[in-house]
Design a protein around this motif. Structure first.
Motif, PDB file in Angstrom:
ATOM      1  N   TYR A  57       5.624-103.330 -82.089  1.00  0.00           N
ATOM      2  CA  TYR A  57       6.157-102.213 -82.861  1.00  0.00           C
ATOM      3  C   TYR A  57       7.539-102.577 -83.389  1.00  0.00           C
ATOM      4  O   TYR A  57       8.277-103.348 -82.767  1.00  0.00           O
ATOM      5  N   ILE A  58       7.897-101.965 -84.514  1.00  0.00           N
ATOM      6  CA  ILE A  58       9.285-102.107 -84.928  1.00  0.00           C
ATOM      7  C   ILE A  58      10.123-101.170 -84.076  1.00  0.00           C
ATOM      8  O   ILE A  58       9.631-100.184 -83.516  1.00  0.00           O
ATOM      9  N   ASP A  59      11.400-101.475 -83.985  1.00  0.00           N
ATOM     10  CA  ASP A  59      12.278-100.741 -83.081  1.00  0.00           C
ATOM     11  C   ASP A  59      12.318 -99.244 -83.382  1.00  0.00           C
ATOM     12  O   ASP A  59      12.399 -98.416 -82.473  1.00  0.00           O
ATOM     13  N   SER A  60      12.251 -98.888 -84.642  1.00  0.00           N
ATOM     14  CA  SER A  60      12.428 -97.484 -85.012  1.00  0.00           C
ATOM     15  C   SER A  60      11.281 -96.580 -84.553  1.00  0.00           C
ATOM     16  O   SER A  60      11.449 -95.359 -84.519  1.00  0.00           O
ATOM     17  N   VAL A  61      10.141 -97.149 -84.202  1.00  0.00           N
ATOM     18  CA  VAL A  61       9.020 -96.325 -83.750  1.00  0.00           C
ATOM     19  C   VAL A  61       8.649 -96.610 -82.298  1.00  0.00           C
ATOM     20  O   VAL A  61       7.803 -95.910 -81.725  1.00  0.00           O
ATOM     21  N   LYS A  62       9.266 -97.620 -81.722  1.00  0.00           N
ATOM     22  CA  LYS A  62       8.934 -98.001 -80.352  1.00  0.00           C
ATOM     23  C   LYS A  62       9.192 -96.845 -79.404  1.00  0.00           C
ATOM     24  O   LYS A  62      10.234 -96.204 -79.448  1.00  0.00           O
ATOM     25  N   GLY A  63       8.206 -96.553 -78.557  1.00  0.00           N
ATOM     26  CA  GLY A  63       8.338 -95.455 -77.614  1.00  0.00           C
ATOM     27  C   GLY A  63       7.866 -94.124 -78.161  1.00  0.00           C
ATOM     28  O   GLY A  63       7.712 -93.156 -77.413  1.00  0.00           O
ATOM     29  N   ARG A  64       7.660 -94.054 -79.487  1.00  0.00           N
ATOM     30  CA  ARG A  64       7.188 -92.796 -80.107  1.00  0.00           C
ATOM     31  C   ARG A  64       5.787 -92.942 -80.694  1.00  0.00           C
ATOM     32  O   ARG A  64       5.034 -91.973 -80.702  1.00  0.00           O
ATOM     33  N   PHE A  65       5.460 -94.131 -81.192  1.00  0.00           N
ATOM     34  CA  PHE A  65       4.159 -94.366 -81.815  1.00  0.00           C
ATOM     35  C   PHE A  65       3.326 -95.271 -80.921  1.00  0.00           C
ATOM     36  O   PHE A  65       3.853 -96.152 -80.249  1.00  0.00           O
ATOM     37  N   THR A  66       2.007 -95.059 -80.965  1.00  0.00           N
ATOM     38  CA  THR A  66       1.088 -95.897 -80.195  1.00  0.00           C
ATOM     39  C   THR A  66      -0.098 -96.284 -81.072  1.00  0.00           C
ATOM     40  O   THR A  66      -0.780 -95.407 -81.607  1.00  0.00           O
ATOM     41  N   ILE A  67      -0.304 -97.581 -81.199  1.00  0.00           N
ATOM     42  CA  ILE A  67      -1.462 -98.078 -81.951  1.00  0.00           C
ATOM     43  C   ILE A  67      -2.579 -98.368 -80.961  1.00  0.00           C
ATOM     44  O   ILE A  67      -2.343 -98.873 -79.852  1.00  0.00           O
ATOM     45  N   SER A  68      -3.806 -98.019 -81.350  1.00  0.00           N
ATOM     46  CA  SER A  68      -4.945 -98.284 -80.481  1.00  0.00           C
ATOM     47  C   SER A  68      -6.186 -98.435 -81.356  1.00  0.00           C
ATOM     48  O   SER A  68      -6.151 -98.169 -82.555  1.00  0.00           O
ATOM     49  N   ARG A  69      -7.260 -98.848 -80.729  1.00  0.00           N
ATOM     50  CA  ARG A  69      -8.486 -99.086 -81.482  1.00  0.00           C
ATOM     51  C   ARG A  69      -9.702 -98.714 -80.666  1.00  0.00           C
ATOM     52  O   ARG A  69      -9.681 -98.795 -79.441  1.00  0.00           O
ATOM     53  N   ASN A  71     -13.372-100.046 -80.959  1.00  0.00           N
ATOM     54  CA  ASN A  71     -14.241-100.983 -81.671  1.00  0.00           C
ATOM     55  C   ASN A  71     -15.637-100.403 -81.903  1.00  0.00           C
ATOM     56  O   ASN A  71     -16.266-100.671 -82.930  1.00  0.00           O
ATOM     57  N   ALA A  72     -16.124 -99.623 -80.964  1.00  0.00           N
ATOM     58  CA  ALA A  72     -17.462 -99.033 -81.115  1.00  0.00           C
ATOM     59  C   ALA A  72     -17.520 -98.087 -82.307  1.00  0.00           C
ATOM     60  O   ALA A  72     -18.571 -97.944 -82.939  1.00  0.00           O
ATOM     61  N   LYS A  73     -16.396 -97.440 -82.605  1.00  0.00           N
ATOM     62  CA  LYS A  73     -16.336 -96.528 -83.741  1.00  0.00           C
ATOM     63  C   LYS A  73     -15.719 -97.184 -84.971  1.00  0.00           C
ATOM     64  O   LYS A  73     -15.556 -96.518 -85.992  1.00  0.00           O
ATOM     65  N   ALA A  74     -15.372 -98.462 -84.844  1.00  0.00           N
ATOM     66  CA  ALA A  74     -14.727 -99.174 -85.953  1.00  0.00           C
ATOM     67  C   ALA A  74     -13.536 -98.390 -86.475  1.00  0.00           C
ATOM     68  O   ALA A  74     -13.333 -98.262 -87.695  1.00  0.00           O
ATOM     69  N   THR A  75     -12.728 -97.879 -85.558  1.00  0.00           N
ATOM     70  CA  THR A  75     -11.617 -97.007 -85.935  1.00  0.00           C
ATOM     71  C   THR A  75     -10.325 -97.475 -85.289  1.00  0.00           C
ATOM     72  O   THR A  75     -10.283 -97.777 -84.097  1.00  0.00           O
ATOM     73  N   LEU A  76      -9.291 -97.517 -86.099  1.00  0.00           N
ATOM     74  CA  LEU A  76      -7.943 -97.824 -85.664  1.00  0.00           C
ATOM     75  C   LEU A  76      -7.164 -96.517 -85.665  1.00  0.00           C
ATOM     76  O   LEU A  76      -7.337 -95.686 -86.553  1.00  0.00           O
ATOM     77  N   TYR A  77      -6.299 -96.345 -84.671  1.00  0.00           N
ATOM     78  CA  TYR A  77      -5.515 -95.115 -84.552  1.00  0.00           C
ATOM     79  C   TYR A  77      -4.021 -95.412 -84.544  1.00  0.00           C
ATOM     80  O   TYR A  77      -3.584 -96.500 -84.155  1.00  0.00           O
ATOM     81  N   LEU A  78      -3.265 -94.407 -84.936  1.00  0.00           N
ATOM     82  CA  LEU A  78      -1.824 -94.440 -84.752  1.00  0.00           C
ATOM     83  C   LEU A  78      -1.405 -93.057 -84.271  1.00  0.00           C
ATOM     84  O   LEU A  78      -1.424 -92.096 -85.046  1.00  0.00           O
ATOM     85  N   GLN A  79      -1.079 -92.953 -82.988  1.00  0.00           N
ATOM     86  CA  GLN A  79      -0.564 -91.716 -82.430  1.00  0.00           C
ATOM     87  C   GLN A  79       0.937 -91.677 -82.663  1.00  0.00           C
ATOM     88  O   GLN A  79       1.640 -92.594 -82.246  1.00  0.00           O
ATOM     89  N   MET A  80       1.393 -90.639 -83.329  1.00  0.00           N
ATOM     90  CA  MET A  80       2.812 -90.527 -83.663  1.00  0.00           C
ATOM     91  C   MET A  80       3.374 -89.280 -83.007  1.00  0.00           C
ATOM     92  O   MET A  80       2.953 -88.161 -83.327  1.00  0.00           O
ATOM     93  N   ASP A  81       4.290 -89.468 -82.098  1.00  0.00           N
ATOM     94  CA  ASP A  81       4.945 -88.374 -81.387  1.00  0.00           C
ATOM     95  C   ASP A  81       6.432 -88.344 -81.715  1.00  0.00           C
ATOM     96  O   ASP A  81       6.987 -89.314 -82.225  1.00  0.00           O
ATOM     97  N   SER A  82       7.057 -87.228 -81.405  1.00  0.00           N
ATOM     98  CA  SER A  82       8.500 -87.063 -81.645  1.00  0.00           C
ATOM     99  C   SER A  82       8.868 -87.477 -83.063  1.00  0.00           C
ATOM    100  O   SER A  82       9.819 -88.229 -83.286  1.00  0.00           O
ATOM    101  N   LEU A  83       8.124 -86.979 -84.003  1.00  0.00           N
ATOM    102  CA  LEU A  83       8.329 -87.376 -85.399  1.00  0.00           C
ATOM    103  C   LEU A  83       9.680 -86.926 -85.916  1.00  0.00           C
ATOM    104  O   LEU A  83      10.204 -85.870 -85.527  1.00  0.00           O
ATOM    105  N   LYS A  84      10.245 -87.750 -86.786  1.00  0.00           N
ATOM    106  CA  LYS A  84      11.548 -87.508 -87.378  1.00  0.00           C
ATOM    107  C   LYS A  84      11.403 -87.450 -88.906  1.00  0.00           C
ATOM    108  O   LYS A  84      10.476 -88.037 -89.463  1.00  0.00           O
ATOM    109  N   PRO A  85      12.328 -86.790 -89.583  1.00  0.00           N
ATOM    110  CA  PRO A  85      12.255 -86.749 -91.049  1.00  0.00           C
ATOM    111  C   PRO A  85      12.203 -88.143 -91.677  1.00  0.00           C
ATOM    112  O   PRO A  85      11.540 -88.337 -92.699  1.00  0.00           O
ATOM    113  N   GLU A  86      12.847 -89.110 -91.064  1.00  0.00           N
ATOM    114  CA  GLU A  86      12.832 -90.471 -91.611  1.00  0.00           C
ATOM    115  C   GLU A  86      11.491 -91.167 -91.439  1.00  0.00           C
ATOM    116  O   GLU A  86      11.302 -92.276 -91.950  1.00  0.00           O
ATOM    117  N   ASP A  87      10.551 -90.543 -90.755  1.00  0.00           N
ATOM    118  CA  ASP A  87       9.194 -91.091 -90.673  1.00  0.00           C
ATOM    119  C   ASP A  87       8.360 -90.699 -91.889  1.00  0.00           C
ATOM    120  O   ASP A  87       7.223 -91.163 -92.038  1.00  0.00           O
TER     121      ASP A  87
END
Length: 116
Positions: A57-69, A71-87
């Motif tokens: 992760y880049i520093d600005s999202v580390k600890g707030r965003f989580t990437i996961s996958r 494979n059975a659903k062929a789906t990539l996710y990005l969970q974004m928490d504690s969102l900021k206006p700069e996101d």
């Protein structure tokens, strides 16, 4: 040819959460990532996943965003928490067949807007 379709964007207040999804037409490649581009700024890679568990992760999202996958659903996710206006940005998922190469497949993007 891998086609990627993102969804899950929207408008949220600061401190809120969103989960982005990216569905691949065939299957997920070994290396995938999430990028974003804000108006007037260059596109930046914010999260990458290699295999099932190696993530960066880049520093600005580390600890707030989580990437996961899933494979059975062929789906990539990005969970974004504690969102900021700069996101606030257009978010894109990307895939590449060989991890050492540049990303070669891109989705059309999904807009995320965070208000203060």
């Amino acid at each position: 040819q891998v086609q990627l379709v993102e969804s899950g964007g929207g408008s949220v207040q600061a401190g809120g959460s969103l989960r982005l999804s990216c569905v691949a037409s065939l299957s997920l490649t070994h290396c995938m990532g999430w990028f974003r581009q804000a108006p007037g700024k260059e596109r930046e890679g914010i999260a990458h996943i290699e295999g099932n568990s190696k993530t960066t992760y880049i520093d600005s999202v580390k600890g707030r965003f989580t990437i996961s996958r899933d494979n059975a659903k062929a789906t990539l996710y990005l969970q974004m928490d504690s969102l900021k206006p700069e996101d606030t940005a257009m978010y894109y998922c990307a895939a590449k067949v060989l991890c050492r190469n540049e990303y070669q497949y891109w989705g059309q993007g999904t807009q995320v807007t965070v208000s203060s």
